[in-house]
Scaffold this motif. Sequence first.
Motif, short mmCIF file in Angstrom:
data_model
loop_
_atom_site.label_atom_id
_atom_site.label_comp_id
_atom_site.label_asym_id
_atom_site.label_seq_id
_atom_site.Cartn_x
_atom_site.Cartn_y
_atom_site.Cartn_z
N LEU A 1 55.28 47.92 34.58
CA LEU A 1 54.92 48.85 35.65
C LEU A 1 53.63 49.60 35.31
N ILE B 1 50.81 47.25 35.98
CA ILE B 1 50.59 47.12 37.42
C ILE B 1 49.82 48.33 37.95
N ASP C 1 49.69 40.65 41.89
CA ASP C 1 50.77 39.92 42.55
C ASP C 1 51.52 39.03 41.57
N ALA D 1 53.61 41.20 39.25
CA ALA D 1 54.77 41.74 39.96
C ALA D 1 55.83 40.67 40.18
N THR E 1 57.55 39.92 36.96
CA THR E 1 58.47 41.01 36.63
C THR E 1 59.76 40.90 37.45
N ILE F 1 58.44 47.59 42.78
CA ILE F 1 57.72 46.32 42.66
C ILE F 1 57.24 45.83 44.02
N ALA G 1 54.35 47.81 45.11
CA ALA G 1 53.14 47.41 44.38
C ALA G 1 52.51 46.18 45.03
N LEU G 2 53.33 45.23 45.43
CA LEU G 2 52.82 44.03 46.09
C LEU G 2 52.13 44.38 47.40
N SER H 1 48.83 46.22 46.71
CA SER H 1 47.81 45.25 46.31
C SER H 1 47.21 44.56 47.53
#
Length: 232
Positions: free
Chosen positions: A9, A12, A60, A63, A66, A80, A83-84, A87
């Motif tokens: 994390l 990221i 990507d 993530a 992960t 997660i 985060a995608l 991005s």
Amino acid sequence: MREVFHQALEDIQTRLVEIAELVTVAIDKATIAFETGDVSLAEEVIADDARIDELALSVDELAIDTLAMQQPVARDLRIIVSALRTSASLERMGDLAEHIAQLARSRFPERAIPKGLKSTFVKMGKLDVSVARTLVELLRTQDLAFAAQIRDADDLIDELHATVYEKVLSEAFSGDVGHVIDAALASRYHERFGDHAVSIAKKIVYLATGDWTGSTDPEIAAADERTSHFGV
């Protein structure tokens, strides 16, 4: 395993901040190129967009790895997924900066801004740059006060966007069809740039407070426990 997850994390978050910083540079250069007709600056923005795309792809991939290795659930899974999506929004913001630069390049040696709209686009450009810089700080710190600043700036961008359409559609506008198209496209790119920043800000607010409406009330922000690891 939790240490590995938290390290992922952190990685990221670091990469998202790096992308946001590159987007800030891109929109700054693109707006200057659009205002001044600086084709060299426009070319830099266009060429450098590949780096933004590359970093977004690396986020990507990290993530997804992960997700596969850690199999997070509940809040961890939301982090997660957010985060995608963040991005993707940052990558799109880079594309929008590139589009503005392409308009500047296509009109060279003339300036792409139609007469009578320079001050409006200068204001929109400055607001987009400010939004990008604020977004960097939001992603770095998760301080919800920055989310409120992004939202307020986006409201101003929307207002300017509406005035562009009013001007180019008025009988008093003296530009040709090409100028109308350029103005409409550029205004839309600026407006969408702000929208993507707001979308990211809402995700950060949601992870911190559980409020998907994007509320950034000072009392909520003060009650929120500031933590690292992209909102963990």
